[in-house]
Scaffold this motif. Structure first.
Motif, mmCIF file in Angstrom:
data_model
loop_
_atom_site.group_PDB
_atom_site.id
_atom_site.type_symbol
_atom_site.label_atom_id
_atom_site.label_comp_id
_atom_site.label_asym_id
_atom_site.label_seq_id
_atom_site.Cartn_x
_atom_site.Cartn_y
_atom_site.Cartn_z
ATOM 1 N N CYS A 112 -4.402 9.177 -3.576
ATOM 2 C CA CYS A 112 -5.603 9.027 -2.767
ATOM 3 C C CYS A 112 -6.834 8.662 -3.599
ATOM 4 C CB CYS A 112 -5.864 10.312 -1.979
ATOM 5 S SG CYS A 112 -4.511 10.760 -0.868
ATOM 6 N N GLY A 113 -6.853 9.086 -4.857
ATOM 7 C CA GLY A 113 -7.999 8.783 -5.711
ATOM 8 C C GLY A 113 -8.152 7.303 -6.001
ATOM 9 N N ARG A 114 -7.071 6.506 -5.809
ATOM 10 C CA ARG A 114 -7.132 5.058 -6.038
ATOM 11 C C ARG A 114 -7.147 4.270 -4.737
ATOM 12 N NH1 ARG A 114 -3.544 2.040 -8.506
ATOM 13 N NH2 ARG A 114 -1.662 3.195 -7.943
ATOM 14 N N CYS A 115 -7.237 4.959 -3.612
ATOM 15 C CA CYS A 115 -7.052 4.302 -2.312
ATOM 16 C C CYS A 115 -8.343 3.689 -1.790
ATOM 17 C CB CYS A 115 -6.514 5.305 -1.301
ATOM 18 S SG CYS A 115 -6.212 4.591 0.327
ATOM 19 N N VAL A 116 -8.288 2.404 -1.478
ATOM 20 C CA VAL A 116 -9.470 1.714 -0.938
ATOM 21 C C VAL A 116 -9.721 2.088 0.518
ATOM 22 C CG1 VAL A 116 -9.207 -0.252 -2.494
ATOM 23 C CG2 VAL A 116 -8.125 -0.319 -0.231
ATOM 24 N N LEU A 117 -8.776 2.812 1.107
ATOM 25 C CA LEU A 117 -8.901 3.209 2.518
ATOM 26 C C LEU A 117 -9.257 4.688 2.670
ATOM 27 C CD1 LEU A 117 -5.708 1.404 3.909
ATOM 28 C CD2 LEU A 117 -8.036 0.499 3.688
ATOM 29 N N TYR A 118 -9.634 5.332 1.584
ATOM 30 C CA TYR A 118 -9.817 6.786 1.595
ATOM 31 C C TYR A 118 -10.724 7.255 2.728
ATOM 32 C CZ TYR A 118 -10.540 11.558 -0.020
ATOM 33 O OH TYR A 118 -10.587 12.921 -0.091
ATOM 34 N N GLU A 119 -11.886 6.631 2.871
ATOM 35 C CA GLU A 119 -12.853 7.086 3.880
ATOM 36 C C GLU A 119 -12.376 6.810 5.306
ATOM 37 O OE1 GLU A 119 -14.944 5.836 0.133
ATOM 38 O OE2 GLU A 119 -13.506 4.944 1.509
ATOM 39 N N HIS A 161 0.840 -1.202 0.000
ATOM 40 C CA HIS A 161 0.000 0.000 0.000
ATOM 41 C C HIS A 161 0.875 1.252 0.000
ATOM 42 C CE1 HIS A 161 -3.757 2.148 0.475
ATOM 43 N NE2 HIS A 161 -3.219 2.861 1.456
ATOM 44 N N GLY A 162 1.937 1.231 0.796
ATOM 45 C CA GLY A 162 2.838 2.372 0.836
ATOM 46 C C GLY A 162 3.654 2.535 -0.434
ATOM 47 N N ARG A 163 4.022 1.422 -1.046
ATOM 48 C CA ARG A 163 4.855 1.458 -2.245
ATOM 49 C C ARG A 163 4.084 1.950 -3.468
ATOM 50 N NH1 ARG A 163 7.980 -3.931 -2.935
ATOM 51 N NH2 ARG A 163 9.228 -2.955 -1.280
ATOM 52 N N TYR A 164 2.820 1.555 -3.587
ATOM 53 C CA TYR A 164 2.094 1.829 -4.824
ATOM 54 C C TYR A 164 0.935 2.820 -4.697
ATOM 55 C CZ TYR A 164 4.799 -2.093 -6.526
ATOM 56 O OH TYR A 164 5.839 -2.911 -6.874
ATOM 57 N N ILE A 165 0.433 3.042 -3.499
ATOM 58 C CA ILE A 165 -0.708 3.951 -3.317
ATOM 59 C C ILE A 165 -0.352 5.108 -2.385
ATOM 60 C CG2 ILE A 165 -3.110 4.186 -2.571
ATOM 61 C CD1 ILE A 165 -2.803 2.464 -5.052
ATOM 62 N N CYS A 166 -0.033 4.810 -1.155
ATOM 63 C CA CYS A 166 0.230 5.847 -0.150
ATOM 64 C C CYS A 166 1.697 6.261 -0.214
ATOM 65 C CB CYS A 166 -0.151 5.335 1.239
ATOM 66 S SG CYS A 166 -0.305 6.637 2.474
ATOM 67 N N LYS A 167 2.087 6.823 -1.349
ATOM 68 C CA LYS A 167 3.478 7.183 -1.608
ATOM 69 C C LYS A 167 3.892 8.385 -0.763
ATOM 70 C CE LYS A 167 2.968 5.558 -6.361
ATOM 71 N NZ LYS A 167 2.991 5.940 -7.801
ATOM 72 N N ALA A 168 5.194 8.511 -0.558
ATOM 73 C CA ALA A 168 5.697 9.542 0.344
ATOM 74 C C ALA A 168 5.348 10.956 -0.137
ATOM 75 C CB ALA A 168 7.204 9.392 0.499
#
Length: 230
Positions: free
Chosen positions: A214-221, A202-209
């Motif tokens: 965020c638009g692709r994040c399943v944890l957004y809410e 998740h950190g490597r591909y979505i929640c990048k530094a």
């Protein structure tokens, strides 16, 4: 583990007490990660527990992709401690020269291989203390090996997990050890085995530094990061 804590049915005894709302939120975080990637896998190339150990040692301050470019040829020559010792430091160094800190890493790989032969009959030990006693092996490396090779529910806190855990947040901490303890205390037991991989990926591909996607994040809410994007 022993029976469940009646005050919090999702946590075994000894788990950190959290509010019902926080426990439900953490449950949802890992339920969503599990649904999006039911069988997460590490991205390092390896053949057996020994080559996994070597690959993780080589990955310190390097990318998995960079390590994977060098290790297939190395492991074709040496996939056991005995073969690695026979290969020798000079040839190991030549094989991994594209990886950062390759001189020190070559020395450590040969030295840890020799100790595996002398202390463990050429086998990779299944406990953290014995692994950490090997050259070039720290707590994070040991946890990765225990998790991937032996199916132990360990969490190896790298920069990705450290960032994601503090950013969402799941477990805040100022050091990797603090985050590791915090995560182990609040993650529901049924998710512990794969939690390490879910958070890294998740950190490597979505929640990048720098630019979290965020638009692709399943944890957004479920995310409380103040700078998350719409």
């Amino acid at each position: 583990m022993a029976g469940r804590n009646s005050a919090n049915p999702r946590k075994p005894p000894g788990k950190k007490r959290v509010s019902a709302a926080d426990a439900a939120r953490i449950e949802q975080i890992f339920a969503r990660l599990a649904a999006s990637n039911p069988e997460p896998k590490g991205e390092l190339f390896y053949i057996n527990p020994y080559t996994l150990l070597v690959a993780v040692v080589l990955s310190a301050q390097a990318t998995d992709a960079g390590v994977n470019k060098a290790t297939p040829a190395l492991f074709a020559q040496a996939d056991t401690p005995e073969k690695m010792v026979a290969l020798g430091e000079d040839r190991v160094r030549e094989a991994i020269k594209t990886i950062g800190l390759f001189r020190t890493k070559a020395k450590n790989v040969v030295a840890l291989s020799q100790l595996l032969i002398e202390r463990h009959g050429g086998e990779v030990p299944r406990n953290r203390e014995a692994l950490i006693a090997l050259p070039g092996v720290g707590r994070k490396t040991a946890n990765v090996v225990l998790n991937i090779a032996f199916g132990q529910p360990t969490i190896a806190v790298d920069t990705h997990i450290f960032r994601v855990s503090n950013r969402l947040p799941i477990a805040k901490g100022k050091t990797p050890d603090a985050v590791e303890k915090g995560l182990e205390a609040v993650i529901p037991e049924k998710y512990l085995l794969h939690a390490h991989h879910w958070l890294i990926l998740h950190g490597r591909y979505i929640c990048k530094a720098r630019k979290p996607e965020c638009g692709r994040c399943v944890l957004y809410e479920l995310c409380r990061f103040k700078d998350k994007t719409a």
